[in-house]
Design an enzyme around this catalytic site. Structure first.
Site, PDB file in Angstrom:
ATOM      1  N   CYS A  29       0.878  -1.129  -0.052  1.00 18.39           N
ATOM      2  CA  CYS A  29       0.183   0.281   0.030  1.00 18.39           C
ATOM      3  C   CYS A  29       0.941   1.267   0.044  1.00 18.39           C
ATOM      4  O   CYS A  29       1.901   1.288   0.822  1.00 18.39           O
ATOM      5  CB  CYS A  29      -1.126  -0.004   1.410  1.00 18.39           C
ATOM      6  SG  CYS A  29      -2.102   1.375   1.220  1.00 18.39           S
ATOM      7  N   HIS A  84      -8.893  -3.628  -2.356  1.00  9.47           N
ATOM      8  CA  HIS A  84      -8.195  -3.141  -1.485  1.00  9.47           C
ATOM      9  C   HIS A  84      -8.540  -1.438  -1.687  1.00  9.47           C
ATOM     10  O   HIS A  84      -8.533  -0.609  -0.470  1.00  9.47           O
ATOM     11  CB  HIS A  84      -6.734  -3.150  -1.970  1.00  9.47           C
ATOM     12  CG  HIS A  84      -5.445  -2.248  -1.334  1.00  9.47           C
ATOM     13  ND1 HIS A  84      -4.452  -2.891  -0.483  1.00  9.47           N
ATOM     14  CD2 HIS A  84      -5.222  -0.902  -1.189  1.00  9.47           C
ATOM     15  CE1 HIS A  84      -3.722  -1.933  -0.213  1.00  9.47           C
ATOM     16  NE2 HIS A  84      -4.229  -0.897  -0.641  1.00  9.47           N
ATOM     17  N   GLU A  85      -8.511  -0.890  -2.822  1.00 14.68           N
ATOM     18  CA  GLU A  85      -8.872   0.468  -2.912  1.00 14.68           C
ATOM     19  C   GLU A  85     -10.347   0.863  -2.458  1.00 14.68           C
ATOM     20  O   GLU A  85     -10.364   1.946  -1.696  1.00 14.68           O
ATOM     21  CB  GLU A  85      -9.076   0.847  -4.343  1.00 14.68           C
ATOM     22  CG  GLU A  85      -7.749   0.739  -4.939  1.00 14.68           C
ATOM     23  CD  GLU A  85      -6.537   1.402  -4.335  1.00 14.68           C
ATOM     24  OE1 GLU A  85      -6.764   2.271  -3.555  1.00 14.68           O
ATOM     25  OE2 GLU A  85      -5.310   0.584  -4.607  1.00 14.68           O
TER      26      GLU A  85
END
Ligand code: NI
Length: 183
Positions: free
Chosen positions: A101, A143-144
């Site tokens: 990330c 994830h986003e």
């Protein structure tokens, strides 16, 4: 378009609530989308979400037409602007894979994610769309979207023993993790 500073884990803006976007066509949102693309490309990210540049609204971008040096050997994900998203898992199956990330630089962790999802939201023109995704594409979307839902990948990990430094775990790609200074 401006390369913006990417805020790091520990900054409360990464865990703040993100407002739904009302007017996608507004200059503020269109400028935000442009800045997200430029910042993501400069940082060699697979995706980036608005709270990562300190803007607490439900906007993220991901994907590229060229392979990502931080995620070699992964399939291409179509360049996508995703606003006010939702995700529906289409199978209960979870797959484990390594994630990084931009807000947790230098580290990688093993994260379970749904293998097959349907995601919905608005595009950069404010038009609703939906798309199925598998594998790495589905992982990037999860994830986003998690960034928009006050969740970092470390909070999804099943085993914190599988968190480590990229330079130790994957020395061959560590050079691609070097931080990028904003202009
Ligand atoms: Ni992230």
């Amino acid at each position: 378009m401006t390369i913006r500073e990417i805020i790091k884990m520990g900054d409360p803006r990464l865990l703040a609530e993100n407002a739904l976007v009302g007017d996608v066509q507004s200059p503020e949102i269109q400028g935000l989308i442009a800045d997200l693309w430029e910042t993501m490309v400069a940082a060699k990210g697979a995706g980036i979400a608005a709270p990562q540049i300190g803007v607490n609204v439900q906007v993220c971008v991901f994907g590229a037409h060229v392979p990502n040096p931080r995620y070699p050997d992964r399939p291409l994900v179509p360049p996508t602007v995703l606003i006010n998203p939702s995700i529906e898992p289409l199978e209960p199956t979870l797959d484990d894979d390594w994630e990084g990330c931009l807000s947790i630089p230098g580290l990688r962790g093993m994260v379970p994610r749904y293998r097959h999802i349907l995601y919905r939201g608005l595009n950069a023109h404010g038009e609703p769309f939906e798309r199925q995704a598998h594998g790495f594409h589905a992982r990037v979307v999860q994830h986003e979207c998690d960034h928009l839902w006050q969740t970092l990948y470390t909070m999804r990990m099943a085993d914190l023993r599988q968190l480590g430094y990229t330079e130790v775990l994957f020395p061959e790609i560590a050079a691609a993790e070097q931080p990028v200074k904003p202009e």
